[in-house]
Every structure is written in structure tokens, then in C-alpha cells.
Design an enzyme around this catalytic site. Structure first.
Site, PDB file in Angstrom:
ATOM      1  NE  ARG A  46      -2.672   8.516  -6.726  1.00  0.00           N
ATOM      2  CZ  ARG A  46      -2.462   9.769  -6.395  1.00  0.00           C
ATOM      3  NH1 ARG A  46      -1.903  10.601  -7.252  1.00  0.00           N
ATOM      4  NH2 ARG A  46      -2.813  10.223  -5.214  1.00  0.00           N
ATOM      5  N   GLY A  47      -6.337   9.421  -7.670  1.00  0.00           N
ATOM      6  CA  GLY A  47      -6.754  10.735  -7.200  1.00  0.00           C
ATOM      7  C   GLY A  47      -8.107  11.045  -7.798  1.00  0.00           C
ATOM      8  CB  ALA A  48     -11.340  11.989  -6.225  1.00  0.00           C
ATOM      9  CD  GLN A 213      -1.046   5.870  -2.717  1.00  0.00           C
ATOM     10  OE1 GLN A 213      -0.452   5.481  -1.716  1.00  0.00           O
ATOM     11  NE2 GLN A 213      -2.255   5.448  -3.033  1.00  0.00           N
ATOM     12  CG  ASP A 254     -10.339   9.367  -3.216  1.00  0.00           C
ATOM     13  OD1 ASP A 254     -10.160   8.978  -4.375  1.00  0.00           O
ATOM     14  OD2 ASP A 254      -9.403   9.641  -2.441  1.00  0.00           O
ATOM     15  CG  ASN A 264      -7.756  11.363   1.737  1.00  0.00           C
ATOM     16  OD1 ASN A 264      -7.843  11.455   0.504  1.00  0.00           O
ATOM     17  ND2 ASN A 264      -6.643  11.668   2.376  1.00  0.00           N
ATOM     18  CE  LYS A 265      -5.239   6.067  -1.325  1.00  0.00           C
ATOM     19  NZ  LYS A 265      -5.892   5.041  -2.173  1.00  0.00           N
TER      20      LYS A 265
END
Length: 363
Positions: A46-48, A213, A254, A264-265
Site C-alpha cells: 500500500r502507499g501510492a 498503518q 495518494d 490522503n488516508k
């Protein structure tokens, strides 16, 4: 500790299973576009930026897989020796299916689509070559995307480190570290670069519900590198800000819209509002590949809704009341007016807007 989130090993892609960190450390192996797409969807990776690199390898893996299938090679040979004009080979059909399954894995991270577009451009440029040659060219491009991501992160880190004073206490939300990229990190890369430059930086990590996360990944990364880190729950940030215990906020993203709005998250928007209230700078670290000029504002960014099971509890431990209605949007949008600056590999855009973003992108 050098964290290799993704690596090419023995003719396959290996990715750290981030779902089980920090309790266990394990690499999982991938051999096709469909398996990589499932790894992205299920949050193994995960993470763009990391999703983009994984998708690039997914394309290369699919080409390698198809190039070894006898039916694919027969189809290619038949077309080359006199097939009907416009007829598509089994290799081409399989590649299109691979692109499609990867594109459907997660909708918000624009790096996914950026990487797929870049890989498609390479594929088209070598389309007349044999499947084996195409596969090797695509694999070389995936390797370059990974190496390029690390170079970009280090340049971004140096630009961001200059914004932090010695002794700064910096809050971050979610995980935008080496685990969210090919290595080094975006927001956490800024912290690494600041420490490398000799600054004493301490990190405050939001827990980041519901997938944790911050608690599992950001805290783990900082502990590995002996960077002082304090873990808090998401609803403690305002308290610390009100008591003067936060000097800056640095997060990843992202997707950034053309006007500077940032996805973002989930929970990032609340942190940005609190930072504005307490006059604390709020920075977003992002490679230029995360800026989507085709999206006018944050209102147009697709927001992924994930399984309600993630909110019921964590793993097998469920604490929510049976029968309760649950929502689980994975991201939120922070308006550009709340962003002090975008930290990129080409420099920092203060008070980001359409003109500033386009100028940097064109430079």
C-alpha cells in the site's frame, strides 16, 4: 535497516506482507498481473508510489507469463506468417486483460494509473517484437520505475528536510515511509533526510484507524532506524497541538488535484483543520507522479470504500456491536487552502494552487 518493500528475486516479484507487520516479517511472491492486483487490493502493498511500482511489475510479470505459454507463441507465429490484418494475438489479448485487472485493484492512488500508462507506452513501442523481447523490455522499465522512485524520494526528502528546524517535533498520519514506496519514503523520507543532515527530529505517529498503518508500520520503521517516535491515537492530535507539542505536520498523499486539493488516508483532513487552528505548518510530501492535472479539484477524486470488517475490529478481534451500520471510506480530501506546501522532487510549492502546480510540473 534498508527496507526493500518490493524486490525482483529469482525471476519473480517479492513484496513485504504489510498486513502482518510488526508481528512478523515475510515476503510473498507474485508471478502474474492478477496476483499482483490481489496483493494491491488486499493491502499486502500500500502507499501510492509502492502501488505504482507493483503495478509496473505486474505488467512485466504478465508479459513474462504469456511469453512462456505455447498457445501464445503459436498465435504470434501464425499472425507473423500471414494472419488477417487487424487480428490480435493471444499475447495482446492477455496483456489487455492484465492491464484491466491491475487498473481495477484500487481507485484512489493515481500512481497506479500513471505506472500503467507508462508501461502501456513501452508496450506499444515494442509491439512488433517477439513476446519474449516485449517481456524483457517491460521488465527493464519496471526496474527503472523502482530505481527512479528511490531517487525521487531522496530528492524530495532533501527539499522537505530544509523546512524543518533542528529539534522539530513532527506529526504524521498513516504511513508514508519506505514501506509506502520503493524505498526511503515521502513524508518519512523527509524525516530520514533531516536526520541524515544532522538535525534532531522526533516523530509523533497517529495510530491511523482502522488499518493501523501508523501504529504498525510508521512506528516500526522509525524504531528500526532509531528515530525517536511517539505513538498516539488519532483523537489525541488536537490535545498535543493545543499544548504546544507539535511543531509541524508532514503527510504523504495518494492523489493531488490540479488545484492543490489532497487525497490522503482517512483522518488527514481532521489533522489539517487542527493544524490550521493552531497555526502549525501542514506539509504534504508527494512525487510529481501523484499530481493529477486531469482532476480539477478534490471533489472529483474517487474515494475508495473498503470492507466494513476493517472497522468492526482488527483481524480476528471484533469489538463493534452486532448489526450496527458501518462506513469505511479509506481516504478523505484536504482542501488546498489548508496545505502550507507541497514537497516534491523539484522543489516546494507554498500555498499550492493551479498556477503554482502547473509551473512546477512544466519546469
Amino acid at each position: 535497516m534498508k527496507i526493500e518493500t518490493l524486490r525482483w528475486f529469482n525471476d519473480r516479484l517479492e513484496m513485504i506482507d504489510q498486513r502482518i507487520l510488526p508481528a512478523a516479517f515475510e515476503y510473498l511472491s507474485y508471478y502474474s498481473a492478477a496476483s499482483v492486483a490481489e496483493g494491491i487490493r488486499s493491502m499486502v502493498v500500500r502507499g501510492a508510489p509502492a502501488i505504482g511500482v507493483a503495478a509496473a511489475y505486474g505488467v512485466a510479470l504478465e508479459a513474462l507469463r504469456l511469453s512462456e505459454e505455447p498457445s501464445t507463441l503459436r498465435s504470434f507465429d501464425k499472425l507473423r506468417t500471414g494472419g488477417a490484418q487487424g487480428e490480435r494475438t493471444e499475447f495482446d489479448k492477455g496483456m489487455e486483460e492484465g492491464f484491466t485487472v491491475l487498473a481495477a485493484s484500487r481507485p484512489t492512488a493515481v500512481n497506479l494509473f500513471w505506472a500503467l500508462q507508462r508501461m502501456r507506452k513501452v508496450w506499444v513501442s515494442v509491439a512488433t517484437q517477439t513476446p519474449q523481447q516485449v517481456a524483457q523490455r517491460l521488465l527493464a522499465e519496471a526496474h527503472e520505475i523502482l530505481a527512479e522512485d528511490i531517487r525521487i524520494n531522496k530528492a524530495m526528502g532533501a527539499n522537505g528536510a530544509a523546512l524543518l528546524k533542528d529539534g522539530a517535533r513532527v506529526l504524521t498520519h498513516c504511513n508514508a515511509g519506505a514501506l509506502a514506496t520503493a524505498g526511503w519514503g515521502t513524508a518519512l523520507g523527509v524525516f530520514r533526510s533531516a536526520v541524515e543532515a544532522g538535525k534532531k527530529i522526533s516523530v509523533i505517529a497517529d495510530e491511523t484507524r482502522p488499518f493501523l498503518q501508523g501504529a504498525r508500520l510508521t512506528a516500526w520503521e522509525m524504531v528500526q532506524e532509531n528515530i525517536p517516535v511517539t505513538l498516539i491515537t488519532d483523537n489525541m492530535a488536537g490535545h498535543l497541538m493545543a499544548h504546544g507539542e507539535v511543531d509541524a505536520v508532514v503527510v504523504g498523499t495518494d492523489r493531488v488535484a490540479a488545484n492543490g486539493d489532497v487525497a490522503n488516508k482517512i483522518g488527514t483532513y481532521m489533522v489539517a483543520v487542527l493544524a490550521k487552528r493552531h497555526n502549525i505548518p501542514f506539509y504534504v510530501a508527494c512525487p510529481l507522479s501523484t499530481i493529477d492535472l486531469n482532476i480539477a479539484t478534490g471533489a472529483d477524486i474517487p474515494i475508495e470504500e473498503r470492507s466494513v470488517d476493517e472497522v468492526k475490529g482488527f483481524r480476528d478481534n471484533h469489538w463493534a456491536a452486532q448489526g450496527v451500520k458501518i462506513r469505511n471510506p479509506a481516504f478523505d480530501v484536504t482542501p488546498a487552502e489548508l496545505v502550507t506546501g507541497l514537497i516534491t522532487e523539484k522543489g516546494v510549492i507554498l500555498q499550492p494552487d493551479v498556477q503554482g502546480i502547473r509551473k512546477l510540473m512544466a519546469g
